[in-house]
Write a protein that holds these residues in place. Sequence first.
Motif, PDB file in Angstrom:
ATOM      1  N   VAL A  99      -0.991   8.848   6.312  1.00 59.08           N
ATOM      2  CA  VAL A  99      -0.181   7.899   5.538  1.00 59.08           C
ATOM      3  C   VAL A  99      -0.365   6.458   6.002  1.00 59.08           C
ATOM      4  CG1 VAL A  99       1.568   9.577   4.889  1.00 59.08           C
ATOM      5  CG2 VAL A  99       1.820   8.324   7.034  1.00 59.08           C
ATOM      6  N   PHE A 100      -1.037   6.257   7.130  1.00 58.71           N
ATOM      7  CA  PHE A 100      -1.207   4.896   7.647  1.00 58.71           C
ATOM      8  C   PHE A 100      -2.639   4.370   7.518  1.00 58.71           C
ATOM      9  CE2 PHE A 100       2.835   5.745   9.772  1.00 58.71           C
ATOM     10  CZ  PHE A 100       3.448   4.500   9.732  1.00 58.71           C
ATOM     11  N   THR A 101      -3.512   5.076   6.791  1.00 59.59           N
ATOM     12  CA  THR A 101      -4.908   4.645   6.722  1.00 59.59           C
ATOM     13  C   THR A 101      -5.221   3.752   5.529  1.00 59.59           C
ATOM     14  OG1 THR A 101      -5.447   6.729   5.615  1.00 59.59           O
ATOM     15  CG2 THR A 101      -5.847   6.604   7.982  1.00 59.59           C
ATOM     16  N   ASP A 102      -4.300   3.625   4.572  1.00 60.12           N
ATOM     17  CA  ASP A 102      -4.577   2.782   3.407  1.00 60.12           C
ATOM     18  C   ASP A 102      -4.619   1.308   3.796  1.00 60.12           C
ATOM     19  OD1 ASP A 102      -4.869   4.722   1.439  1.00 60.12           O
ATOM     20  OD2 ASP A 102      -2.702   4.933   1.214  1.00 60.12           O
ATOM     21  N   ARG A 103      -5.279   0.531   2.957  1.00 64.59           N
ATOM     22  CA  ARG A 103      -5.353  -0.915   3.165  1.00 64.59           C
ATOM     23  C   ARG A 103      -4.343  -1.614   2.257  1.00 64.59           C
ATOM     24  NH1 ARG A 103      -7.379   0.029   7.659  1.00 64.59           N
ATOM     25  NH2 ARG A 103      -9.623   0.308   7.867  1.00 64.59           N
ATOM     26  N   PRO A 104      -3.709  -2.665   2.744  1.00 60.10           N
ATOM     27  CA  PRO A 104      -2.770  -3.404   1.890  1.00 60.10           C
ATOM     28  C   PRO A 104      -3.512  -4.187   0.819  1.00 60.10           C
ATOM     29  CG  PRO A 104      -3.066  -4.537   3.991  1.00 60.10           C
ATOM     30  CD  PRO A 104      -3.815  -3.232   4.105  1.00 60.10           C
ATOM     31  N   HIS A 105      -2.836  -4.460  -0.275  1.00 60.83           N
ATOM     32  CA  HIS A 105      -3.440  -5.246  -1.348  1.00 60.83           C
ATOM     33  C   HIS A 105      -3.273  -6.728  -1.032  1.00 60.83           C
ATOM     34  CE1 HIS A 105      -4.324  -1.872  -3.971  1.00 60.83           C
ATOM     35  NE2 HIS A 105      -3.128  -1.381  -3.671  1.00 60.83           N
ATOM     36  N   PHE A 106      -4.395  -7.401  -0.789  1.00 61.80           N
ATOM     37  CA  PHE A 106      -4.403  -8.827  -0.525  1.00 61.80           C
ATOM     38  C   PHE A 106      -5.154  -9.544  -1.642  1.00 61.80           C
ATOM     39  CE2 PHE A 106      -4.042  -8.044   4.306  1.00 61.80           C
ATOM     40  CZ  PHE A 106      -2.661  -8.124   4.237  1.00 61.80           C
ATOM     41  N   TYR A 107      -4.805 -10.800  -1.852  1.00 59.13           N
ATOM     42  CA  TYR A 107      -5.368 -11.567  -2.971  1.00 59.13           C
ATOM     43  C   TYR A 107      -6.885 -11.625  -2.913  1.00 59.13           C
ATOM     44  CZ  TYR A 107      -6.555 -15.572  -5.921  1.00 59.13           C
ATOM     45  OH  TYR A 107      -7.130 -16.380  -6.857  1.00 59.13           O
ATOM     46  N   PHE A 108      -7.437 -12.033  -1.771  1.00 58.39           N
ATOM     47  CA  PHE A 108      -8.881 -12.229  -1.688  1.00 58.39           C
ATOM     48  C   PHE A 108      -9.655 -10.916  -1.650  1.00 58.39           C
ATOM     49  CE2 PHE A 108      -7.709 -16.542  -0.301  1.00 58.39           C
ATOM     50  CZ  PHE A 108      -8.550 -17.266  -1.128  1.00 58.39           C
ATOM     51  N   THR A 109      -9.165  -9.957  -0.871  1.00 58.89           N
ATOM     52  CA  THR A 109      -9.887  -8.691  -0.796  1.00 58.89           C
ATOM     53  C   THR A 109      -9.861  -7.961  -2.136  1.00 58.89           C
ATOM     54  OG1 THR A 109      -7.879  -7.694   0.131  1.00 58.89           O
ATOM     55  CG2 THR A 109      -9.593  -8.360   1.681  1.00 58.89           C
ATOM     56  N   ASP A 110      -8.739  -8.029  -2.839  1.00 60.58           N
ATOM     57  CA  ASP A 110      -8.674  -7.386  -4.154  1.00 60.58           C
ATOM     58  C   ASP A 110      -9.610  -8.078  -5.147  1.00 60.58           C
ATOM     59  OD1 ASP A 110      -6.867  -5.605  -3.216  1.00 60.58           O
ATOM     60  OD2 ASP A 110      -5.127  -6.401  -4.273  1.00 60.58           O
ATOM     61  N   ILE A 112     -12.332 -10.061  -4.446  1.00 59.49           N
ATOM     62  CA  ILE A 112     -13.749 -10.023  -4.069  1.00 59.49           C
ATOM     63  C   ILE A 112     -14.265  -8.593  -3.976  1.00 59.49           C
ATOM     64  CG2 ILE A 112     -15.410 -10.604  -2.250  1.00 59.49           C
ATOM     65  CD1 ILE A 112     -13.587 -13.007  -1.568  1.00 59.49           C
ATOM     66  N   ALA A 113     -13.550  -7.738  -3.230  1.00 54.79           N
ATOM     67  CA  ALA A 113     -14.042  -6.377  -2.995  1.00 54.79           C
ATOM     68  C   ALA A 113     -13.672  -5.424  -4.123  1.00 54.79           C
ATOM     69  CB  ALA A 113     -13.486  -5.851  -1.679  1.00 54.79           C
ATOM     70  N   LYS A 114     -12.588  -5.733  -4.851  1.00 59.05           N
ATOM     71  CA  LYS A 114     -12.136  -4.886  -5.961  1.00 59.05           C
ATOM     72  C   LYS A 114     -11.929  -3.431  -5.536  1.00 59.05           C
ATOM     73  CE  LYS A 114     -14.240  -7.793  -9.517  1.00 59.05           C
ATOM     74  NZ  LYS A 114     -14.595  -8.897  -8.611  1.00 59.05           N
ATOM     75  N   GLY A 115     -11.453  -3.258  -4.282  1.00 61.81           N
ATOM     76  CA  GLY A 115     -11.147  -1.923  -3.804  1.00 61.81           C
ATOM     77  C   GLY A 115     -12.362  -1.078  -3.471  1.00 61.81           C
ATOM     78  N   LYS A 116     -13.530  -1.698  -3.331  1.00 62.62           N
ATOM     79  CA  LYS A 116     -14.760  -0.957  -3.056  1.00 62.62           C
ATOM     80  C   LYS A 116     -15.224  -1.187  -1.619  1.00 62.62           C
ATOM     81  CE  LYS A 116     -16.259  -0.950  -7.883  1.00 62.62           C
ATOM     82  NZ  LYS A 116     -16.033   0.496  -8.049  1.00 62.62           N
ATOM     83  N   GLY A 117     -16.240  -0.433  -1.208  1.00 60.17           N
ATOM     84  CA  GLY A 117     -16.761  -0.553   0.152  1.00 60.17           C
ATOM     85  C   GLY A 117     -15.927   0.239   1.137  1.00 60.17           C
ATOM     86  N   VAL A 118     -15.833  -0.282   2.370  1.00 60.32           N
ATOM     87  CA  VAL A 118     -15.087   0.401   3.425  1.00 60.32           C
ATOM     88  C   VAL A 118     -13.849  -0.395   3.839  1.00 60.32           C
ATOM     89  CG1 VAL A 118     -15.169   1.235   5.803  1.00 60.32           C
ATOM     90  CG2 VAL A 118     -17.131   1.581   4.316  1.00 60.32           C
ATOM     91  N   VAL A 119     -14.006  -1.674   4.109  1.00 58.53           N
ATOM     92  CA  VAL A 119     -12.930  -2.478   4.686  1.00 58.53           C
ATOM     93  C   VAL A 119     -11.727  -2.601   3.761  1.00 58.53           C
ATOM     94  CG1 VAL A 119     -12.308  -4.781   5.506  1.00 58.53           C
ATOM     95  CG2 VAL A 119     -14.505  -3.778   6.164  1.00 58.53           C
TER      96      VAL A 119
END
Length: 445
Positions: A99-110, A112-119
Motif C-alpha cells: 500500500v506504500f509503493t504508489d507514487r503521488p500525483h505531482f504536476y510535472f511528473t503527471d 511529463i511522464a504521464k504515469g509511464k516509466g518507473v519513477v
Amino acid sequence: MNKFVAMDKGTKLLLGGVVALSTVWWWLTRRSEDLPPGPGPALPLIGHLHLMRKDPRQKFAEWRRRYGDVFSLYVGNRLVVVLNGYNVIKDALVKHADVFTDRPHFYFTDYIAKGKGVVASSGVLWKEQRKVSLEILREMGMGKNLLAEKIQKEVAEYVQAVAAHRGNPFDPKDLTHVSVSNNICSVVFGTRYEYDDPTFLKYIATNDENFKLVYKASALDFVPLLKYLPFDIFNTKIILKNSNYLQGTFIRPHLESHVSNFPRGCDQVSDFIEGYLREMNRVNGRSTTLDEENLAMVMTDLFIGGTETTANSILWALVYFLHNPKVQEKCFQEIQRVVGTERAPTIRDRPELTYVEATIMEVLRLADITSLGVPHGLEQDVEFMGYKLPKGTVIIPNLESVLHDPDIWDEPLAFRPERFLDTSGKIIKRKEYIPFGLGRPNVSG
C-alpha cells in the motif's frame, strides 16, 4: 452618506468572503485526532510552508523531537506525512509495501511522464517496468559483464581528461557530470559521446538547468492554482520546454534508430534499449505494459536518476578526500597493494578493497544525497502506526533520520570509514545503511 454605506456593504461582503474561504480552508486542512501530530493551523494556500526553512531537514529534525517519528503537515492543501527512524520506515516500505509503493500525483511528473516509466508510475505498470528493467541491467552486468567493461572504458577517458589539466586547479563538476552521463549513454544507447560533442553538451546543460529550476517549481505540485499566475513565475514553461527538447532531440532519435535496426527474434543484446525491445518481442500476445512510450520514459528515468546520484557521490567523495587526507592515503595504499598501477581495478578486486568500499559507504551515508527519499503516495485509506492516513496523502521517508541517527552511528557527523569495518578488516553490513531508500526486494524500491 450613501457612498459610505455602499463602501461599508462592500467591505462586509469582502470580509464575509474572506471568512468563508478561511472556514473552508480550515475545514479542508484541519488535523483530526486520527492523523499524526504536527505543527499548528495551516495557512490558506501555503499550508505550513511559512514554517519551513530552505533546508527542510533541519525543521524535520526539530518536529521529530517534538511530535515523534511520524508527524504530518500541510504543503498547500496536501497532507504530507513524514516517516522517521529505521523501524518506522521499514514498517511502511517493507512490511506494508503493497500500500506504500504508489507514487503521488505531482504536476510535472503527471504532465511529463504521464504515469509511464518507473519513477512516476504505480501499480501493475510500475511492477512490470521495474522488473524488466532490473532483469536487463542484471543480465548486462552479471552475464556478459557489459556494464563493468563500459564503465572501465569511460573511467579511462575521465582520468585522461583530468590528467590533461597537468596538476592545475579546475572545477571537476561539469567534467564529472559529463563522464557519468556518458556512462549512462553507453549502457542505454550502446554508444558514447566525445566530451566536446555539441549535442551532448546541450543535453547536459539543459538537464542541469531543469534540476536548478525544479525546486522552486515544485510549489505547483502542492498548490496547482499557482500555474495560472502570469509571467511564468515558477519557470513552468522553461522546464516543460527543456523536457520536450530532451525527449525530442536526445531520447527519441536513439530509440527510433534502435527500433528500425533491431531484428525481431534476436536474443543477443548489447545495450538497454535492445534488451527492452527483445522483451517486447517476447510478449506473445499476453497483456503487457511493455511499449515504446514506456521505454522512452524508462530511458529518461535512467539518465536522470543515474547521472545525478552517481556524479554527486563522486564529487562528495572528492570533498571528503580533501578534508581527510589520511583516508585518501589509506585508499591509495590499498589500491596500490591489491591492484597496482599497471592495470585498472575490476569487480573481481572488490573483496580485497575493503577499506575503499568502506570509504564509499561512508561517503554515501554522510553525504546523504537522497536525504528525503522518493515520495510515496496512497491510493487508498490506510491505518498505520495507530493513525488513519487518507487516500492522497504524500509519504516522505526521511532517510537522514536513519543515516545521521546518533543512536545508530557513533558521532554521526564525523567521516569515519572504519565504522563499516570489523576488527579483522571485513565489511560490516548494517541494516540501517539505506542511502538510497528501503523496500521489499521483490516488490518495491
